[in-house]
Design an enzyme around this catalytic site. Structure first.
Site, PDB file in Angstrom:
ATOM      1  CB  SER A 127      -0.870  -0.017   1.267  1.00 18.55           C
ATOM      2  OG  SER A 127      -1.384   1.270   1.523  1.00 18.55           O
ATOM      3  CE1 TYR A 152      -4.028  -2.047   4.883  1.00 19.98           C
ATOM      4  CE2 TYR A 152      -3.395   0.209   4.366  1.00 19.98           C
ATOM      5  CZ  TYR A 152      -3.791  -1.049   3.954  1.00 19.98           C
ATOM      6  OH  TYR A 152      -3.943  -1.310   2.610  1.00 19.98           O
TER       7      TYR A 152
HETATM    8  N1  NAD Z   1      -8.563  -0.112  -2.239  1.00 19.34           N
HETATM    9  C1  NAD Z   1      -7.476   0.602  -2.017  1.00 19.34           C
HETATM   10  O1  NAD Z   1      -7.456   1.831  -2.203  1.00 19.34           O
HETATM   11  C2  NAD Z   1      -6.203  -0.071  -1.572  1.00 19.34           C
HETATM   12  C3  NAD Z   1      -5.033   0.725  -1.464  1.00 19.34           C
HETATM   13  C4  NAD Z   1      -3.850   0.120  -1.040  1.00 19.34           C
HETATM   14  C5  NAD Z   1      -3.804  -1.232  -0.784  1.00 19.34           C
HETATM   15  N2  NAD Z   1      -4.946  -1.984  -0.887  1.00 19.34           N
HETATM   16  C6  NAD Z   1      -4.849  -3.420  -0.583  1.00 19.34           C
HETATM   17  O2  NAD Z   1      -5.356  -4.144  -1.690  1.00 19.34           O
HETATM   18  C7  NAD Z   1      -5.975  -5.352  -1.228  1.00 19.34           C
HETATM   19  C8  NAD Z   1      -7.405  -5.421  -1.734  1.00 19.34           C
HETATM   20  O3  NAD Z   1      -8.119  -4.286  -1.252  1.00 19.34           O
HETATM   21  P1  NAD Z   1      -9.640  -4.022  -1.576  1.00 19.34           P
HETATM   22  O4  NAD Z   1      -9.803  -2.548  -1.678  1.00 19.34           O
HETATM   23  O5  NAD Z   1     -10.089  -4.905  -2.673  1.00 19.34           O
HETATM   24  O6  NAD Z   1     -10.275  -4.477  -0.182  1.00 19.34           O
HETATM   25  P2  NAD Z   1     -11.564  -5.376   0.128  1.00 19.34           P
HETATM   26  O7  NAD Z   1     -11.785  -5.278   1.581  1.00 19.34           O
HETATM   27  O8  NAD Z   1     -12.677  -5.011  -0.785  1.00 19.34           O
HETATM   28  O9  NAD Z   1     -11.064  -6.828  -0.261  1.00 19.34           O
HETATM   29  C9  NAD Z   1     -10.382  -7.688   0.625  1.00 19.34           C
HETATM   30  C10 NAD Z   1     -11.115  -9.012   0.674  1.00 19.34           C
HETATM   31  O10 NAD Z   1     -10.381  -9.883   1.509  1.00 19.34           O
HETATM   32  C11 NAD Z   1     -11.265 -10.592   2.342  1.00 19.34           C
HETATM   33  N3  NAD Z   1     -10.536 -10.902   3.565  1.00 19.34           N
HETATM   34  C12 NAD Z   1     -10.179 -10.035   4.558  1.00 19.34           C
HETATM   35  N4  NAD Z   1      -9.506 -10.678   5.511  1.00 19.34           N
HETATM   36  C13 NAD Z   1      -9.444 -11.977   5.129  1.00 19.34           C
HETATM   37  C14 NAD Z   1      -8.866 -13.143   5.695  1.00 19.34           C
HETATM   38  N5  NAD Z   1      -8.232 -13.088   6.862  1.00 19.34           N
HETATM   39  N6  NAD Z   1      -8.987 -14.314   5.040  1.00 19.34           N
HETATM   40  C15 NAD Z   1      -9.625 -14.373   3.849  1.00 19.34           C
HETATM   41  N7  NAD Z   1     -10.206 -13.307   3.266  1.00 19.34           N
HETATM   42  C16 NAD Z   1     -10.092 -12.128   3.890  1.00 19.34           C
HETATM   43  C17 NAD Z   1     -12.437  -9.676   2.591  1.00 19.34           C
HETATM   44  O11 NAD Z   1     -13.627 -10.414   2.866  1.00 19.34           O
HETATM   45  C18 NAD Z   1     -12.525  -8.908   1.271  1.00 19.34           C
HETATM   46  O12 NAD Z   1     -13.472  -9.471   0.397  1.00 19.34           O
HETATM   47  C19 NAD Z   1      -5.844  -5.323   0.290  1.00 19.34           C
HETATM   48  O13 NAD Z   1      -4.692  -6.040   0.633  1.00 19.34           O
HETATM   49  C20 NAD Z   1      -5.649  -3.862   0.610  1.00 19.34           C
HETATM   50  O14 NAD Z   1      -4.971  -3.683   1.824  1.00 19.34           O
HETATM   51  C21 NAD Z   1      -6.128  -1.429  -1.286  1.00 19.34           C
END
Ligand code: NAD
Length: 335
Positions: A127, A152
């Site tokens: 991130s 985080y």
């Molecule tokens: N969306 C953003 O702006 C952003 C920015 C930087 C990094 N990220 C990273 O990208 C990745 C995806 O983000 P996103 O926006 O799609 O988030 P999201 O929350 O929509 O997707 C994450 C998914 O992982 C599942 N999950 C969470 N913990 C879990 C576990 N312990 N075991 C199994 N499943 C689990 C959740 O149910 C969810 O569906 C994450 O790692 C997030 O930290 C996202």
């Protein structure tokens, strides 16, 4: 290819799974469908994937070693994209334990699965928040990132370190992707664009932190997916020029790489809101507030490494991306 996508019910994971299925890959989705936000949205995302013959799904947590190992054993994925995580800066102040479980214990289980099942390439979500207290802009993957300002961010930085050790010890190729504020259709209800849209349409005030003056490198979901697919296809290799005398954090003697995926065009929050108001045809009632604990004032991605290695630079302007989001939101929620 057979690809395990964790977090497949999530925003980025479900969009990535679509893209991979569309090009003919076999996708094994893995997600615990937790209730951090509206579970029905996660189910709706999965429903769209289930119409593809090449999609299989397992509902379980990354922390469940047996369930995860069974999936590796049963499907023998060639590549893995780990997107499952406890996301969100603000919630990590309220519930740090959830981040330790999913992002540290869960990620270790992914590394172990990849190692024992001879996965060709692990790509994982880091991130932009790892840049923490850094102020030199734009943020480069070659900068040191040792001053996280949220738990985080600390877990995401830890993922990069953990991955590097597996690349070094077991020659497991790993690529870490630092995503910069992702937005677009099927987005996350806990993120600003979604919250703002909901409140503006309901005639309720929106909370504008840092008085709207922070800048974010808002990145459209399709641009993120293009970056993920291109880096997934390019298996990380050792950097022959890497030297321990002046260690570049972005590469290694081990098969390990880091990339920023961001639009490289930071936009002030107030401008983002203005674009949203234009797309909705309605003005926001703004409640101006100070910067929130754990938040960084600005983000701005240097994407030179992405351009040099995979020939890609995200390009969707917010005017276009926010319009796609609003069109999706109106159609999905019938408003
Ligand atoms: N969306 C953003 O702006 C952003 C920015 C930087 C990094 N990220 C990273 O990208 C990745 C995806 O983000 P996103 O926006 O799609 O988030 P999201 O929350 O929509 O997707 C994450 C998914 O992982 C599942 N999950 C969470 N913990 C879990 C576990 N312990 N075991 C199994 N499943 C689990 C959740 O149910 C969810 O569906 C994450 O790692 C997030 O930290 C996202």
């Amino acid at each position: 290819m057979k690809i395990l996508v964790t977090g497949a019910a999530g925003f980025i994971g479900s969009t990535l799974a679509h893209r991979l299925l569309a090009r003919g890959d076999e996708v094994i989705g893995y997600d615990n469908i937790n209730d951090y936000y509206d579970v029905s949205l996660k189910h709706a995302r999965l429903d769209r994937l289930r119409s593809h013959a090449g999609f299989s799904f397992m509902q379980a947590s990354l922390e469940d070693r047996k369930a995860l190992d069974d999936v590796f054993r049963k499907y023998q994925p060639q590549r893995v994209v780990n997107l499952a995580a406890q996301a969100g800066v603000r919630y990590s102040i309220e519930n740090p334990q959830a981040y330790l479980d999913a992002n540290l214990q869960g990620f270790l289980n992914i590394l172990e699965g990849c190692r024992h099942h001879k996965v060709e390439h692990l790509v994982f979500a880091s991130s932009s928040s790892v840049y923490g207290a850094n102020t030199k802009m734009p943020f480069s993957v070659s900068d040191t990132v040792d001053h996280p300002v949220s738990f985080y961010a600390a877990t995401k930085k830890a993922n990069e370190l953990m991955a590097h050790t597996y690349s070094h010890l077991y020659q497991l190729p790993t690529t870490g992707l630092r995503f910069f504020t992702v937005y677009g259709p099927w987005g996350r209800p806990d993120m600003a664009l979604f919250l703002f849209t909901k409140s503006i349409l309901a005639g309720k005030p929106i909370q504008v932190f840092n008085h709207g003056h922070h800048r974010r490198d808002f990145t459209y979901i399709d641009d993120i997916i293009e970056g993920v697919v291109r880096t997934l296809d390019q298996v990380a290799v050792p950097d022959p020029d890497w030297s321990g005398d002046s260690p570049d954090p972005a590469t290694s003697k081990a098969p390990y790489r880091l990339y920023n995926i961001g639009s490289n065009r930071p936009v002030e929050l107030l401008r983002y809101i203005e674009v949203l108001e234009d797309c909705l045809g309605k003005k926001a009632i703004k409640e101006m507030l100070p910067l929130q604990l754990g938040d960084v004032p600005d983000t701005y991605a240097n994407v030179d490494a992405l351009i040099n290695d995979v020939g890609y630079k995200p390009g969707t302007p917010i005017e276009e991306g926010v319009r796609h989001f609003v069109d999706w939101y109106r159609s999905y929620y019938q408003v």
